[in-house]
Design a protein around this motif. Sequence first.
Motif, PDB file in Angstrom:
ATOM      1  N   UNK A  92       0.815  -1.209   0.000  1.00  0.00           N
ATOM      2  CA  UNK A  92       0.000   0.000   0.000  1.00  0.00           C
ATOM      3  C   UNK A  92       0.853   1.265   0.000  1.00  0.00           C
ATOM      4  N   UNK A  93       2.019   1.218   0.644  1.00  0.00           N
ATOM      5  CA  UNK A  93       2.918   2.383   0.615  1.00  0.00           C
ATOM      6  C   UNK A  93       3.412   2.653  -0.802  1.00  0.00           C
ATOM      7  N   UNK A  94       3.660   1.578  -1.578  1.00  0.00           N
ATOM      8  CA  UNK A  94       4.097   1.770  -2.972  1.00  0.00           C
ATOM      9  C   UNK A  94       2.980   2.417  -3.786  1.00  0.00           C
ATOM     10  N   UNK A  95       1.739   1.957  -3.575  1.00  0.00           N
ATOM     11  CA  UNK A  95       0.598   2.561  -4.272  1.00  0.00           C
ATOM     12  C   UNK A  95       0.455   4.027  -3.883  1.00  0.00           C
ATOM     13  N   UNK A  96       0.557   4.318  -2.559  1.00  0.00           N
ATOM     14  CA  UNK A  96       0.420   5.703  -2.086  1.00  0.00           C
ATOM     15  C   UNK A  96       1.516   6.604  -2.634  1.00  0.00           C
ATOM     16  N   UNK A  97       2.711   6.051  -2.799  1.00  0.00           N
ATOM     17  CA  UNK A  97       3.848   6.864  -3.220  1.00  0.00           C
ATOM     18  C   UNK A  97       3.971   7.048  -4.719  1.00  0.00           C
ATOM     19  N   UNK A  98       3.427   6.110  -5.516  1.00  0.00           N
ATOM     20  CA  UNK A  98       3.666   6.149  -6.968  1.00  0.00           C
ATOM     21  C   UNK A  98       2.413   6.410  -7.805  1.00  0.00           C
ATOM     22  N   UNK A  99       1.235   6.425  -7.190  1.00  0.00           N
ATOM     23  CA  UNK A  99       0.007   6.682  -7.945  1.00  0.00           C
ATOM     24  C   UNK A  99      -0.776   7.799  -7.271  1.00  0.00           C
ATOM     25  N   UNK A 100      -1.817   8.235  -7.946  1.00  0.00           N
ATOM     26  CA  UNK A 100      -2.722   9.210  -7.339  1.00  0.00           C
ATOM     27  C   UNK A 100      -3.886   8.472  -6.701  1.00  0.00           C
ATOM     28  N   UNK A 101      -3.898   8.435  -5.380  1.00  0.00           N
ATOM     29  CA  UNK A 101      -4.970   7.779  -4.633  1.00  0.00           C
ATOM     30  C   UNK A 101      -6.060   8.812  -4.353  1.00  0.00           C
ATOM     31  N   UNK A 102      -7.264   8.533  -4.847  1.00  0.00           N
ATOM     32  CA  UNK A 102      -8.379   9.464  -4.673  1.00  0.00           C
ATOM     33  C   UNK A 102      -9.079   9.258  -3.333  1.00  0.00           C
ATOM     34  N   UNK A 103      -9.142   8.016  -2.885  1.00  0.00           N
ATOM     35  CA  UNK A 103      -9.732   7.680  -1.584  1.00  0.00           C
ATOM     36  C   UNK A 103      -8.999   6.489  -0.991  1.00  0.00           C
ATOM     37  N   UNK A 104      -8.845   6.428   0.321  1.00  0.00           N
ATOM     38  CA  UNK A 104      -9.135   7.490   1.302  1.00  0.00           C
ATOM     39  C   UNK A 104      -8.106   8.614   1.198  1.00  0.00           C
ATOM     40  N   UNK A 105      -8.501   9.790   1.643  1.00  0.00           N
ATOM     41  CA  UNK A 105      -7.649  10.972   1.490  1.00  0.00           C
ATOM     42  C   UNK A 105      -6.405  10.876   2.378  1.00  0.00           C
ATOM     43  N   UNK A 106      -6.600  10.479   3.616  1.00  0.00           N
ATOM     44  CA  UNK A 106      -5.487  10.276   4.551  1.00  0.00           C
ATOM     45  C   UNK A 106      -5.617   8.887   5.152  1.00  0.00           C
ATOM     46  N   UNK A 107      -5.176   7.858   4.414  1.00  0.00           N
ATOM     47  CA  UNK A 107      -5.411   6.481   4.867  1.00  0.00           C
ATOM     48  C   UNK A 107      -4.717   6.159   6.181  1.00  0.00           C
ATOM     49  N   UNK A 116      -3.384   3.101   8.920  1.00  0.00           N
ATOM     50  CA  UNK A 116      -2.693   1.831   8.719  1.00  0.00           C
ATOM     51  C   UNK A 116      -3.680   0.656   8.690  1.00  0.00           C
ATOM     52  N   UNK A 117      -4.907   0.883   9.146  1.00  0.00           N
ATOM     53  CA  UNK A 117      -5.904  -0.190   9.131  1.00  0.00           C
ATOM     54  C   UNK A 117      -6.687  -0.221   7.819  1.00  0.00           C
ATOM     55  N   UNK A 118      -6.539   0.795   6.978  1.00  0.00           N
ATOM     56  CA  UNK A 118      -7.301   0.875   5.730  1.00  0.00           C
ATOM     57  C   UNK A 118      -6.791  -0.154   4.720  1.00  0.00           C
ATOM     58  N   UNK A 119      -7.711  -0.928   4.151  1.00  0.00           N
ATOM     59  CA  UNK A 119      -7.334  -1.991   3.213  1.00  0.00           C
ATOM     60  C   UNK A 119      -7.694  -1.653   1.769  1.00  0.00           C
ATOM     61  N   UNK A 120      -8.367  -0.522   1.541  1.00  0.00           N
ATOM     62  CA  UNK A 120      -8.771  -0.159   0.182  1.00  0.00           C
ATOM     63  C   UNK A 120      -8.040   1.082  -0.312  1.00  0.00           C
ATOM     64  N   UNK A 121      -7.874   1.146  -1.626  1.00  0.00           N
ATOM     65  CA  UNK A 121      -7.350   2.333  -2.289  1.00  0.00           C
ATOM     66  C   UNK A 121      -8.114   2.520  -3.593  1.00  0.00           C
ATOM     67  N   UNK A 122      -8.573   3.743  -3.810  1.00  0.00           N
ATOM     68  CA  UNK A 122      -9.169   4.071  -5.111  1.00  0.00           C
ATOM     69  C   UNK A 122      -8.110   4.821  -5.906  1.00  0.00           C
TER      70      UNK A 122
END
Length: 362
Positions: free
Chosen positions: A202-217, A219-225
């Motif tokens: 999830x850190x790789x997704x947060x760092x290399x893509x544009x995550x629309x949701x959640x805005x401020x994930x 550590x318990x969040x399992x989804x990424x839009x």
Amino acid sequence: MAGARALLRHCPLLLPQDRHGTAYEGFVTAQGRDFHIRILLPADLQLKNARIECSWRLKKILHGYRHILKQRLHSCPDLVSFMVELKTVLEIALKNTQDLHIPRPPEYYSCLVRDLEILGWNRVAYVDTGLTTVKLKAEDSCGRQHLITLKLNAKYPTEPPGCLVDFPIPFAVSWMPQNSLIDIYNQFLAALESLKEFWDALDEIDGKTWVLEPENPTRSATTRRIAIGSNVSVNVEVDPRHPNMLPECYFLGADHEVNPLRTKLNNNMHLWDPEISLLQNLRELLEIDFPSRVVLEKSDFAKDCGICYAYRLDGSVPDQVCDDPRCGQPFHQACLYEWLQGLPTSRQSFNVIFGECPYCNK
């Protein structure tokens, strides 16, 4: 139907108030006491946008746990899971509320201070003035910072403290009367390492893509839009226990944009390789490059709703898109539903409403 039976098993006094499963009212039970509660879900049944109403007594008991319950609303996959989490938090809150009125023997304080000294004060992030709440900090092998909150009752160390963590899975402590805080801390560290690959993905997704949701994930969040293009995105649900396996994927956008992506995912599913990262797998299966954070801004994807002209509405973002390729205007589901309900030309079949796009009239 299975979900309704599971909810009835865990919370027999919480009953649905409508046939759509968007309103529940009744009682949640903890330590032999019943507390009135009402849960209102949006039309899409997304827990993160749910509204919880409860009696003043329950609100007072849960006051110090609001941020934890908010995290759980965002991370729990369904209402049953959230109610199980709510009952666990309520049990801890009730125990601590009762313990505030129980005088603690001198042995309690001497034992706790001794345990903290053995653990090391450098690992302590916070201790309240009554020495009933302790927050410990830890760093995992990738340098990520984590906290564990311990709520100690008057019978410590005979009974274990209640433990609250920002994890995507339940954290159960193994405890014996001869144990101390160092034992909980070591179990905490072991749990951090077991979740390393999940957070890496999830850190790789947060760092290399544009995550629309959640805005401020959390550590318990399992989804990424994740943004794919203008008004096109994919919502991925990652299994924290098996983060290298193919996640659940749900595409959002106009049909002419998302249908080819669904086809590619289905056709290439057999190519999924658990030896490479989740993000690289998604790139290869969908045959795309996700928009780069270096080149583009989030505003290039985060288009405002065509009805209310806002991006966020009660925590939700526009996720309904006009299917006409020349339009592609996004809308909040709630805004679009209300708009279409007001049109005399709209028609409704069960829970689906059909009508013209507010922008292009198609």
